[in-house]
Design a protein around this motif. Structure first.
Motif, PDB file in Angstrom:
ATOM      1  N   TRP A  86      -8.445  -5.775 -27.342  1.00 50.16           N
ATOM      2  CA  TRP A  86      -7.906  -6.944 -26.488  1.00 50.16           C
ATOM      3  C   TRP A  86      -8.638  -6.700 -25.137  1.00 50.16           C
ATOM      4  O   TRP A  86      -8.628  -7.960 -24.485  1.00 50.16           O
ATOM      5  CB  TRP A  86      -6.478  -7.123 -26.208  1.00 50.16           C
ATOM      6  CG  TRP A  86      -5.754  -6.979 -27.377  1.00 50.16           C
ATOM      7  CD1 TRP A  86      -5.946  -7.464 -28.640  1.00 50.16           C
ATOM      8  CD2 TRP A  86      -4.216  -6.348 -27.598  1.00 50.16           C
ATOM      9  NE1 TRP A  86      -4.667  -7.336 -29.480  1.00 50.16           N
ATOM     10  CE2 TRP A  86      -3.862  -6.721 -28.820  1.00 50.16           C
ATOM     11  CE3 TRP A  86      -3.272  -5.961 -26.558  1.00 50.16           C
ATOM     12  CZ2 TRP A  86      -2.597  -6.413 -29.313  1.00 50.16           C
ATOM     13  CZ3 TRP A  86      -2.090  -5.666 -26.830  1.00 50.16           C
ATOM     14  CH2 TRP A  86      -1.613  -5.942 -28.375  1.00 50.16           C
TER      15      TRP A  86
ATOM     16  N   ASP B 199     -11.069  -0.749 -27.735  1.00 48.60           N
ATOM     17  CA  ASP B 199      -9.934  -1.389 -27.950  1.00 48.60           C
ATOM     18  C   ASP B 199     -10.445  -2.840 -28.174  1.00 48.60           C
ATOM     19  O   ASP B 199     -11.507  -3.336 -28.382  1.00 48.60           O
ATOM     20  CB  ASP B 199      -9.532  -1.719 -26.147  1.00 48.60           C
ATOM     21  CG  ASP B 199      -8.144  -2.084 -26.105  1.00 48.60           C
ATOM     22  OD1 ASP B 199      -7.198  -1.227 -26.458  1.00 48.60           O
ATOM     23  OD2 ASP B 199      -8.101  -3.192 -26.048  1.00 48.60           O
TER      24      ASP B 199
ATOM     25  N   GLY C 207      -7.583   2.197 -28.917  1.00 47.92           N
ATOM     26  CA  GLY C 207      -6.592   1.182 -28.487  1.00 47.92           C
ATOM     27  C   GLY C 207      -6.591   1.788 -27.145  1.00 47.92           C
ATOM     28  O   GLY C 207      -5.255   1.731 -26.484  1.00 47.92           O
TER      29      GLY C 207
ATOM     30  N   ILE D  72      -2.749   6.266 -27.795  1.00 46.75           N
ATOM     31  CA  ILE D  72      -1.675   6.247 -26.923  1.00 46.75           C
ATOM     32  C   ILE D  72      -0.992   4.708 -26.980  1.00 46.75           C
ATOM     33  O   ILE D  72      -1.624   3.674 -26.278  1.00 46.75           O
ATOM     34  CB  ILE D  72      -1.940   6.690 -25.572  1.00 46.75           C
ATOM     35  CG1 ILE D  72      -2.664   8.091 -25.362  1.00 46.75           C
ATOM     36  CG2 ILE D  72      -0.547   6.536 -24.337  1.00 46.75           C
ATOM     37  CD1 ILE D  72      -1.664   9.087 -25.991  1.00 46.75           C
TER      38      ILE D  72
ATOM     39  N   GLU E  40     -12.055  -3.380 -33.782  1.00 48.25           N
ATOM     40  CA  GLU E  40     -10.968  -3.437 -34.458  1.00 48.25           C
ATOM     41  C   GLU E  40     -10.839  -2.081 -35.103  1.00 48.25           C
ATOM     42  O   GLU E  40     -11.549  -1.409 -35.678  1.00 48.25           O
ATOM     43  CB  GLU E  40     -10.913  -4.581 -35.490  1.00 48.25           C
ATOM     44  CG  GLU E  40      -9.467  -5.178 -35.911  1.00 48.25           C
ATOM     45  CD  GLU E  40      -8.629  -4.622 -36.737  1.00 48.25           C
ATOM     46  OE1 GLU E  40      -7.434  -4.392 -36.583  1.00 48.25           O
ATOM     47  OE2 GLU E  40      -9.042  -3.615 -37.777  1.00 48.25           O
ATOM     48  N   ALA E  41      -9.235  -1.657 -35.316  1.00 48.00           N
ATOM     49  CA  ALA E  41      -8.953  -0.305 -35.733  1.00 48.00           C
ATOM     50  C   ALA E  41      -9.313  -0.078 -36.985  1.00 48.00           C
ATOM     51  O   ALA E  41      -9.596   0.996 -37.534  1.00 48.00           O
ATOM     52  CB  ALA E  41      -7.469  -0.113 -35.552  1.00 48.00           C
TER      53      ALA E  41
END
Ligand code: SAM
Length: 250
Positions: free
Chosen positions: A79, A77, A55, A121, A104-105
């Motif tokens: 976005w 990330d 992220g 973070i 995507e995570a």
């Protein structure tokens, strides 16, 4: 109103060497370098380590990781376009140390055990509170690998408060249910025995830092800020950041 000069803080000597205008223009959430600099006090980051910045947003934290600790960074990330992030890394002189990826995570494109450390973070609250996520994420850590998150936090669990405080609800709505206490995170991770929790603390300065950052961003952009309204109403009663670190058994 505080200005860009107020972002130079003796508590954050490394962050204070970065161009405040550049940091504010990359803003996606409060004071990412302060959060990372503080979190890194509880981590052991060494040159050459492979670090996932999960992220990573516009990439200020990835630049910081590469420059300050000499680590190799994968900036992931959802976005922000990896092309934009790559341009930032090259412009900041760390293009050879940081690789930008869109992912995507829950669908990370890495081999198991690839990373020495994973840092996140101001993003873990978007995906990391699900019970099964720690097991998924730690799969990508080597034995002995470290995990560190900085995430918006409350001094008292919403479950105990019985409702989301109105000034917080007015700003972020239901999403505040993902804001927990540092002790919530400690238990949530420790109970799994997937990791050994090495620290879980609420930042003493978290509310103050967050408000200062939001005020400077509002002043710089000339736009009114819901965050300033929320934090001013809060006065540090509820809001801060939790810094949580852990190690995968090795
Ligand atoms: C508040 S921004 C923080 C960005 C950066 N870490 C910082 O502090 O400036 C949250 C970031 O989390 C990322 N994010 C949110 N949900 C995600 C997901 N499911 N998978 C990957 N990244 C996600 C977004 O793309 C966004 O850049």
């Amino acid at each position: 109103m505080p200005s860009l000069d107020d972002l130079k803080r003796p508590e954050y000597p490394r962050s204070s060497t970065y161009d405040a205008k550049w940091l504010v223009e990359a803003d996606m959430g409060p004071n990412p370098l302060w959060l990372l600099e503080d979190l890194a006090r509880d981590l052991d980051l060494r040159p050459g380590m492979r670090v996932l910045d999960l992220g990573s947003g516009r990439g200020a934290t990835s630049v910081f990781l590469a420059r300050e600790y000499g680590v190799q960074v994968w900036a992931v990330d959802l976005w922000i376009s990896p092309d934009d992030a790559t341009a930032t890394f090259e412009a900041q002189g760390v293009g050879d140390q940081v690789t930008a990826l869109k992912a995507e995570a829950h669908a990370l494109p890495f081999a198991g055990g690839f990373f020495d450390a994973i840092v996140c973070i101001d993003a873990y609250e978007y995906f990391g509170t699900a019970d099964g996520y720690l097991a998924y994420l730690t799969h990508f850590l080597k034995p002995g690998g470290q995990l560190g998150i900085a995430t918006p936090a409350l001094r008292t669990e919403i479950r105990e408060l019985g409702a989301i405080p109105p000034h917080i609800k007015a700003c972020v709505g239901w999403e505040a249910v993902a804001w927990h206490t540092a002790e919530w995170w400690r238990f949530h991770w420790a109970i799994t025995e997937l990791v050994e929790v090495t620290s879980a603390r609420l930042q003493d300065t978290g509310w103050h830092d967050w408000l200062l950052w939001a005020q400077v961003c509002a002043e710089y952009t000339g736009r009114p800020s819901d965050s300033v309204t929320m934090l001013t109403a809060d006065q540090g009663e509820h809001l801060s950041f939790a810094l949580v670190t852990a190690r995968k058994p090795g």
